[in-house]
Design a protein around this motif. Structure first.
Motif, PDB file in Angstrom:
ATOM      1  N   UNK A  69      60.631 -74.796  58.173  1.00 30.53           N
ATOM      2  CA  UNK A  69      60.611 -74.608  59.614  1.00 30.53           C
ATOM      3  C   UNK A  69      62.024 -74.845  60.139  1.00 30.53           C
ATOM      4  N   UNK A  70      62.212 -74.642  61.422  1.00 31.94           N
ATOM      5  CA  UNK A  70      63.464 -75.106  62.039  1.00 31.94           C
ATOM      6  C   UNK A  70      63.146 -75.552  63.453  1.00 31.94           C
ATOM      7  N   UNK A  71      63.242 -76.849  63.665  1.00 37.34           N
ATOM      8  CA  UNK A  71      62.957 -77.380  64.999  1.00 37.34           C
ATOM      9  C   UNK A  71      64.256 -77.516  65.771  1.00 37.34           C
TER      10      UNK A  71
ATOM     11  N   UNK B  33      57.374 -71.300  68.385  1.00 37.96           N
ATOM     12  CA  UNK B  33      56.563 -72.014  69.357  1.00 37.96           C
ATOM     13  C   UNK B  33      57.509 -72.684  70.357  1.00 37.96           C
ATOM     14  N   UNK B  40      62.880 -73.647  71.668  1.00 36.96           N
ATOM     15  CA  UNK B  40      61.852 -73.186  70.734  1.00 36.96           C
ATOM     16  C   UNK B  40      62.015 -73.778  69.344  1.00 36.96           C
ATOM     17  N   UNK B  41      60.885 -73.915  68.645  1.00 43.08           N
ATOM     18  CA  UNK B  41      60.884 -74.217  67.218  1.00 43.08           C
ATOM     19  C   UNK B  41      60.602 -72.928  66.458  1.00 43.08           C
ATOM     20  N   UNK B  42      61.305 -72.731  65.352  1.00 37.74           N
ATOM     21  CA  UNK B  42      61.070 -71.548  64.522  1.00 37.74           C
ATOM     22  C   UNK B  42      60.126 -71.897  63.399  1.00 37.74           C
ATOM     23  N   UNK B  43      59.060 -71.114  63.310  1.00 36.66           N
ATOM     24  CA  UNK B  43      58.061 -71.284  62.265  1.00 36.66           C
ATOM     25  C   UNK B  43      58.527 -70.495  61.033  1.00 36.66           C
TER      26      UNK B  43
END
Lengths: 571, 571
Positions: A69-71, B33, B40-43
Motif C-alpha cells: 500500500x502507500x499511505x 481511499x 489519499x491512501x493508495x491501495x
C-alpha cells in the motif's frame, strides 16, 4: 552510465559534522547531502542503493503474501485522537495545521492509519489474514539528530501491519515476518541479530528486534558467546550468582561516618563489594519505590517499571524524597524501617547471606542482614546482566555490545483494534477485534548499517546485492584510442548482459578514478591499460587487495562468476 | 497474484463525494481511499499503476541524460526566505515548526532545493549541463480540494531542474524535455496537447503546458481545428476582426437613460453588439487602468497584467473607483475625459470605426467615436479568443475546451540562480549564474487523466502499458477440477513468460468476477469454462465488446501478440 555525463559529488576531506564512519562515507562518496539538522537529500548514487534495499524488502514481503500500500505522510489528528496517541506522542511528533486550522501530523508511524483501513475494508473472517505494508517516509522530531541517517528526523521505513482473526494467526504471521527479516538482512549482506526486546511505547506483549553491533548504537545488547541467545539489556534474564553457604549471624549496627560510596564502605569493612547491598529509591508516578541490588550490580529501570506495570512516569527519587523515606542523609538507605510504598528485592539479594546495608540513620550501617528473617519485599529480576555472567539459555558466557535497531517486529494484539473499534464478523457471526502485528525495517538506517559493516580506509565496500553499480570500467588513458575502444567494447557488452556498469571516461588521472571508485564502493573494477597489448585487462574486487590479470574476452564470464558466487541473478 | 489472497476492495455503489469519472472509478475499483480532504491512501492496485507511470517517466528522463535525486519533502524556511517565496507563497504552503521553533514547510515545489544543490556541487562550466529530477510527494494546501487526485493537497510529482551555462544550453534542454514529455504521455496512452502557456507565479519567460481535455479542467485551452496550434487562453493570440471601411463621422452625444447593459444599448440603438466598445476599469497595485474591448468580447486579465508587467495585485476596480474615474454612475465609462493612470485599447477597437462608448456622464453615450482621432491609448491584445475565430498560425477555425494540466515545462532563466547566488566559473574564469529550466509532471494527475480518457460504463480500460495487471484468468466454476487445472496451467505459463496475471480463484459467481475485472480495467481476460471440452477458452480484450474463442495452447501466443500490437516488451 558514462561518468563524463554524471554529476560526480565525491569529497576528499572528511566532513567535520560526521562522527561515525557511515555518515562520513555517505557524505564523502556523494550518496547524500544534509539539508537541515537530521534531514537529508539523496544523491543519485545513494538513491540507487536505497532503491535496491527497497526492492529486496519488497520481494521478501511479497513472498510472504503481504500486499503493498502507500499511505499519506500527512495524517489527520482525528485518527490519533481516537487511539489516544495525539496527546501521548509529545515533542517527537511534527504537527501542523491546514488553512482551515485543522490539525495534522507527519506520521512517525502508521498503526492508526492501517487500523482505519482494515476496519473500513475488512468485514469478515473470510477476508483474513491480511498483511499490508508500505515503504514510505517517516518523520520524528528527534531531540538530538546525529550520525547521519542513523538518527535522523526524516527517514524511509518499511512498515507492515497484519490483521488476524486470532492469536494463532498472529503467531504464524509473526514467525513468517521473522523469517523474512532474516532473509532480507542476509541478502543485504548485513549481520543483524534477532533479539528479544521490550515493546516500549508502541505497546503489546511480544516483540523482537533485529540489531546490528555498532559503537554508536543506542542500546546495550546481551549476546551469548556459546549459543544463539541475544536480548536487549532490559529483556536479558539475570541468573542470580550463588553465594557461599553461611550461618545467619545477628544484625549489628556499625558507625560508618564519611562513607559516601560503596568504595568507601569496602575500604572500611575490608570485604568484597558483593557483601554490600544498595538500596535505591525511585518515584513511579506518585509512589516511592525502593529497589535492592548487590553492590556490584546496576538496577535496570525498565525491568522495575515493567514489574510494577502501567507506570507512566519513572525517575530516580529526589534527595528530599530519600531523606523523607529514610529519616537519614542520602547514602544510608536500607530495607529495615524504610518508609516506601513498595520494596523490591533483586533475586540475587534474596540469596546473599549476612550482608551490609544502610541503617536509615545518618552515619550508620547494619551488618549481617538477611532477606526473610530481617525484612520482606517482592523478589524479582531488577538488575542489568554484566559481562562474564552466565547465559540464561545454555550457561555459556555473556558478552555485551552496543547495538542499533534495523528492524522490529511486534505482536500488538488488540491494543489498536479495541481503541479504534476495528472489528470483523467471525465464523459464529460475532463482532471481534482484529488481532494485530506490526513489522518495521529502517531502510535508510539499514543502508548506513551496511556501510558500518563493509568499509575500509579507502571507502565503502558494497555487497554486490545493493551496490549502486556492479562494475566500473577504467581506461587508464582516455587519449589512447585503443584503450578507449576496448573499454567501450567491455562497457557495451556488460551492459548488454544486464550488468550495471559505470564507464569512467573522465579526463582524470587513473589514480583519481581508482580513489573515486573505491570511495563509492563499486564491487568490481576493470582497468584497461597497457596490458591490452597482451590481450589482457586488470580485474579487481573492491573487497580484495590483489588484481587479477584476465583476458579481454573473459571479462563477461569473470563478472558472471561473481554474480554466481554471490548467488545473484543479473537482472 | 491469486485473488483469494488479495484484499479486494471494489465497491458497487458510486461514492457520493466523487464528481468526476476518474474519481468515481478510482474509488470504486479500490485504487485509492480518502484519508482527509484532498489526502489519499493508495491501495495495491492503484500503487501498481502509479509505479508503472513512474517507471515510464524515469526511463524517458534517463534517456535524456537526466539524473534521479530524492530531496526531502520537509524543507527549511531559510531556503525560501532567500528566494523571497517564504512570504510570497501564502496559504497554499503547509508550514510547521520543529521542537526548537525553527520554521519548515512541506515543499509545494523544489526550485530552491535544487538551486541550493547546484550551487554547492557545481563549480565549473566543465560540469555542465546538468539535469536533476526526482519523483516525490508534493504538498499544496488547495483552497478547495476536489475531483480526487485531480486537485488534491498531497500528490506525486516528477520535477526536474536543469542547469546550463547559457541560453542555448537551456533551449536545447527545454526541447529535449518537450520531446521526452511527448513520448511519456504517448506511452501512457494519454492524449495530451502541448500548449503555449503563461508562466505565472513560478516566473521566467518561456513555458509550455501539456494539457488534456477535461470537462472539469481548470483552464480554457484554445485549439485549432485545422493545424496543431494550441495555447492557453491567456497566451492564445487574438486576431482582430476586420471591420467594414467607413468614413469617419462626427462624435455625437446621445441620451441613454436606464441602459445598464450592452443588451439595453443594442435595443436602444438597434445596431450590432460589435458597434459598442466596453471600457472596463481595473486596479493594478495602486494604479487605475481602463481597458477597452468590443462589446461582444471579454477582457483577459492575465494578458493585461502581463502587458503592464510586474503587477502583484490585479483586480476589478470598485464602484467607488469607477465613479471617481468617470465622474459618472457605473455603466457610462468611456475613453474621452476619463481620469485613469493608463488607457489600454484592444487592437480590434483601434480598427473599429464610428463606435459607441460611454460619455463619462450619467445617462449619456457618445456615438461615432474613433481611436486616434478622438482619443489615444496603448494598443495591444487584451481579450479572450472566442470559438469560431481564426487560428493565428493557419487561419483555420478555433475551438475552445476545458483542459487539465498534466505537465509543464518552464524556462526559468536566472531568476533563482540570481536571487540565491548560484554561480559557476565560466570558460573565461568569470562567475556566472546558472541558466535554469524546470520541468514537472503530475504523476497522480496523469493516472486520473488516463482514466478520464479510457473508461466505459463498466469501469476503467487501462492501456496495457500502465495496467496494474495485464491479464486476468477467470475459471467459471472453481469446483470443476478440470477448469481449475487448466486455469492454473494458463496462470503459471503466463507468469513464467513475465506477464503480470491475476488468477480469480475466488468462490464467486462468474458474473461477479467479470464485473470486478472490468471495473479494475484489466486489459485481457481469459475465461476458462465449459468450452475446455473442445480445447478452447474465451479471450476478451477489455477495450472490445466481443469474445474470441481460442485454443488453450494458443493463449500465450495471443497474449504475446497484444504486447506486440501495443509495441511493448513483456518484462
Amino acid at each position: 552510465m558514462r561518468m563524463s555525463n554524471m554529476l560526480v559529488l565525491t569529497l576528499r576531506e572528511v566532513p567535520t559534522e560526521a562522527e561515525i564512519v557511515s555518515h562520513k562515507l555517505m557524505l564523502r562518496s556523494g550518496m547524500m547531502r544534509k539539508m537541515a539538522s537530521g534531514v537529508y537529500n539523496y544523491m543519485p548514487l545513494g538513491l540507487k542503493v536505497l532503491n535496491k534495499i527497497e526492492d529486496i524488502v519488497r520481494e521478501e514481503m511479497n513472498e510472504e503474501g503481504a500486499q503493498e500500500f502507500l499511505a499519506s505522510a500527512m495524517l489527520p489528528a482525528e485518527l490519533w485522537q481516537e487511539s489516544g496517541r495525539w496527546d501521548a506522542y509529545g515533542d517527537e511528533m511534527f504537527r501542523l495545521k491546514d488553512r482551515n486550522q485543522r490539525d495534522f501530523c507527519l506520521g512517525p508511524t502508521h498503526e492508526e492509519v492501517f487500523t482505519d483501513i482494515a476496519r473500513n475494508e475488512i468485514k469478515s473472517y473470510k477476508q483474513l489474514p491480511v498483511n499490508l505494508y508500505q515503504i514510505q517516509t517517516k518523520y520524528r522530531d528527534e531531540r538530538r539528530p546525529r550520525f547521519g541517517v542513523m538518527r535522523s528526523r526524516e527517514f524511509v521505513m518499511k512498515d507492515a501491519y497484519s490483521f488476524d482473526k486470532d492469536q494463532e494467526g498472529l503467531d504464524l504471521c509473526f514467525n513468517k515476518m521473522n523469517e523474512a527479516y532474516v532473509r532480507i538482512f542476509n541478502r543485504c549482506g548485513l549481520d543483524a541479530k534477532c533479539v528479544e526486546a521490550d515493546s516500549g511505547a508502541i505497546g503489546g506483549s511480544n516483540s523482537a528486534e533485529f540489531m546490528v553491533k555498532s559503537d554508536v548504537g543506542e542500546d546495550d545488547v546481551v549476546f551469548c558467546n556459546d549459543c544463539n541467545y541475544a536480548a536487549n539489556m532490559e529483556k536479558a534474564s539475570a541468573i542470580p550468582e550463588k553465594s557461599e553457604k553461611e550461618d545467619l549471624k545477628d544484625v549489628n549496627k556499625i558507625e560508618t561516618p564519611n562513607t559516601k560510596t560503596i568504595e568507601d564502605l569496602v575500604k572500611l569493612f575490608n570485604v568484597s563489594k558483593k557483601k554490600f547491598i544498595k538500596t535505591l529509591l525511585f518515584k513511579a508516578d506518585n509512589k516511592i519505590i525502593a529497589v535492592m541490588v548487590r553492590g556490584d550490580r546496576e538496577v535496570n529501570e525498565v525491568k522495575v517499571a515493567n514489574f510494577l506495570g502501567g507506570v507512566d512516569d519513572f525517575n530516580m527519587a529526589s534527595p528530599q524524597e530519600v531523606v523523607l523515606a529514610t529519616s537519614a542523609a542520602v547514602g544510608f538507605a536500607g530495607p529495615i524501617g524504610i518508609k516506601v510504598d513498595e520494596l523490591l528485592v533483586d533475586a540475587e539479594v534474596s540469596k546473599t547471606h549476612n550482608f551490609i546495608v544502610g541503617a536509615n540513620e545518618t552515619g550508620y550501617h547494619l551488618e549481617n542482614v538477611n532477606y526473610g528473617r530481617d525484612f520482606q519485599g517482592k523478589v524479582g529480576d531488577f538488575r542489568n546482566v554484566a559481562v562474564g555472567e552466565k547465559c540464561p539459555e545454555c550457561g555459556g558466557e555473556i558478552t555485551i555490545a552496543r547495538g542499533t535497531e534495523v528492524g522490529h517486529i511486534f505482536k500488538l494484539g488488540t491494543k489498536y483494534s479495541e481503541s479504534m473499534k476495528a472489528t470483523f464478523i467471525d465464523e459464529n457471526g460475532k463482532q471481534k477485534p482484529f488481532v494485530m502485528g506490526c513489522y518495521g525495517i529502517g531502510i535508510t538506517r539499514t543502508m548506513a548499517s551496511i556501510i558500518e559493516q563493509h568499509n575500509d580506509e579507502n571507502g565503502i565496500i558494497w555487497p554486490l546485492s545493493v551496490a549502486p553499480y556492479h562494475v566500473v570500467v577504467v581506461p587508464v588513458n582516455i587519449k589512447d584510442e585503443e584503450q578507449m575502444r576496448i573499454a567501450e567494447a567491455i562497457y557495451t557488452s556488460l551492459k548488454k548482459l544486464g550488468v550495471q556498469v559505470l564507464m569512467d571516461n573522465r579526463n582524470e588521472r587513473a589514480g583519481v578514478k581508482f580513489k573515486d571508485s573505491e570511495l563509492m564502493g563499486i564491487p568490481m573494477r576493470i582497468t584497461v591499460g597497457k596490458k591490452i597489448n597482451e590481450g589482457s585487462v586488470e580485474f579487481k574486487l573492491r573487497s580484495e587487495s590483489d588484481n587479477e590479470l584476465i583476458k579481454i574476452e573473459e571479462v563477461c564470464d569473470r563478472v558472471k562468476e561473481e554474480f554466481e558466487i554471490n548467488n545473484l541473478k543479473i537482472k
